[in-house]
Motif scaffolding. Structure first.
Motif, mmCIF file in Angstrom:
data_model
loop_
_atom_site.group_PDB
_atom_site.id
_atom_site.type_symbol
_atom_site.label_atom_id
_atom_site.label_comp_id
_atom_site.label_asym_id
_atom_site.label_seq_id
_atom_site.Cartn_x
_atom_site.Cartn_y
_atom_site.Cartn_z
ATOM 1 N N TYR A 153 -8.669 79.583 -46.838
ATOM 2 C CA TYR A 153 -9.038 80.987 -47.023
ATOM 3 C C TYR A 153 -8.252 81.620 -48.164
ATOM 4 N N CYS A 154 -6.979 81.307 -48.247
ATOM 5 C CA CYS A 154 -6.137 81.894 -49.298
ATOM 6 C C CYS A 154 -6.576 81.418 -50.678
ATOM 7 N N THR A 155 -6.955 80.151 -50.790
ATOM 8 C CA THR A 155 -7.403 79.627 -52.073
ATOM 9 C C THR A 155 -8.694 80.301 -52.509
ATOM 10 N N GLY A 184 0.029 81.358 -45.875
ATOM 11 C CA GLY A 184 -1.036 80.656 -46.579
ATOM 12 C C GLY A 184 -0.912 80.807 -48.084
ATOM 13 N N TYR A 185 -0.621 82.020 -48.542
ATOM 14 C CA TYR A 185 -0.465 82.243 -49.984
ATOM 15 C C TYR A 185 0.780 81.539 -50.513
ATOM 16 N N LEU A 212 -5.709 77.679 -43.105
ATOM 17 C CA LEU A 212 -5.243 78.945 -43.658
ATOM 18 C C LEU A 212 -5.215 78.896 -45.176
ATOM 19 N N SER A 247 -7.152 85.155 -44.361
ATOM 20 C CA SER A 247 -6.091 84.665 -45.237
ATOM 21 C C SER A 247 -4.730 85.284 -44.919
ATOM 22 N N VAL A 279 -13.023 86.391 -45.078
ATOM 23 C CA VAL A 279 -12.040 85.518 -45.734
ATOM 24 C C VAL A 279 -10.745 86.273 -45.988
#
Length: 303
Positions: A271-273, A64-65, A268, A40, A36
């Motif tokens: 994964y960031c979450t 993504g972030y 994306l 991310s 992950v």
């Protein structure tokens, strides 16, 4: 002499197998997190085309972030999760400590019958339908924050751990304090709790992790978007990503022009979450970990 060498050799073999076994378990636990983490920070199109584990970061990006931190629902979920975790932990620890102290006293004649009833609830319960009726109709807490706090603020297992730890405290300490004029609350807060702080830290860890990762109760009782915890938002994000081809993602907030449609960025963002929701536990756990083993053993073994 030969017997001593044989025992030493057997001990080394056992230690080696033990280390190897737990190293494999550690790798199994770390690999999903590493997958992950790498996904991310990687290119969304490249991530979508991968099969199996992702071992490295490809075309490092923070898109993504950026999407996650521009999503107001993530921040609202974070705030709600902290409210639920802190509320449940504080109230739960207060009730657990007070009940455990009363049930651990030898002069309380109802201690054993009450513990029998409490232990019975660990094996048999009314079921989820009964709980739902109790929370939504009897207590009228449907779509209320209390629906995620009150039902989770007491656990029979945690109560037994704290009660057993208090029973391991020598009676002479309490008797000496009473001779000096100390009351029950003085004995509890100034003598008992400092002596069982390892067990208390362990129970706090259980409360925090259990409520931080909880989403099922919120899915049942909460309907307002501004009351949903982070894990329920993450669950809905995962379901939307896997089932919807028209994910609603505003890619206009991205500073860079990475090619791809909203579905790619939704993947994306998933994964960031997950990483964003996991970081607080990574930060919190090291402060409690040193108490974990001793706390469990003190609360589990009497004598």
């Amino acid at each position: 002499m030969a017997m001593v060498k044989s025992k030493a050799r057997g001990s080394r073999i056992f230690n080696f197998c033990n280390i190897l076994f737990f190293a494999l378990i550690m790798i199994v636990c770390i690999l999903p997190v590493w997958h992950v983490f790498c996904a991310s920070f990687s290119n969304a199109s490249w991530v979508m085309n991968q099969r199996g584990l992702i071992w490295y970061i490809k075309d490092f990006t923070l898109n993504g972030y950026q999407l996650v931190f521009n999503d107001n629902s993530i921040w609202t979920g974070y705030l709600n999760t902290f409210i639920y975790v802190i509320g449940t932990t504080v109230l739960g620890m207060f009730l657990t400590v007070m009940a455990a102290y009363a049930l651990s006293r030898k002069d309380f004649i109802w201690a054993n019958p009450l513990m029998l009833i409490i232990s019975f609830t660990m094996l048999f319960s009314g079921g989820i339908v009964t709980l739902y009726i109790l929370v939504t109709q009897t207590l009228n807490m449907y779509d209320s924050r209390w629906a995620l706090i009150l039902p989770n603020c007491m656990s029979a297992f945690y109560l037994i751990l704290v009660r057993t730890a208090m029973q391991n405290v020598p009676d002479s300490l309490e008797e000496s304090a009473m001779l000096d004029g100390a009351g029950r609350f003085t004995i509890l807060f100034q003598i008992m709790l400092p002596l069982i702080k390892a067990t208390l830290a362990t129970v706090i860890l259980y409360y925090v992790i259990g409520n931080w990762n909880s989403w099922f109760n919120a899915m049942i009782y909460i309907r307002s978007e501004d009351k949903k915890p982070l894990q329920l938002i993450l669950k809905e994000l995962l379901v939307d990503t896997n089932s919807s081809s028209n994910a609603n993602v505003d890619i206009s907030v991205l500073a860079s022009g990475e090619s791809g449609d909203a579905v790619l960025y939704k993947q994306l963002m998933k994964y960031c979450t997950i990483m964003v929701s996991t970081v607080p536990m990574f930060i919190f756990y090291p402060f409690i970990q040193k108490y974990f083993e001793s706390g469990v053993m003190i609360g589990a073994i009497k004598g």
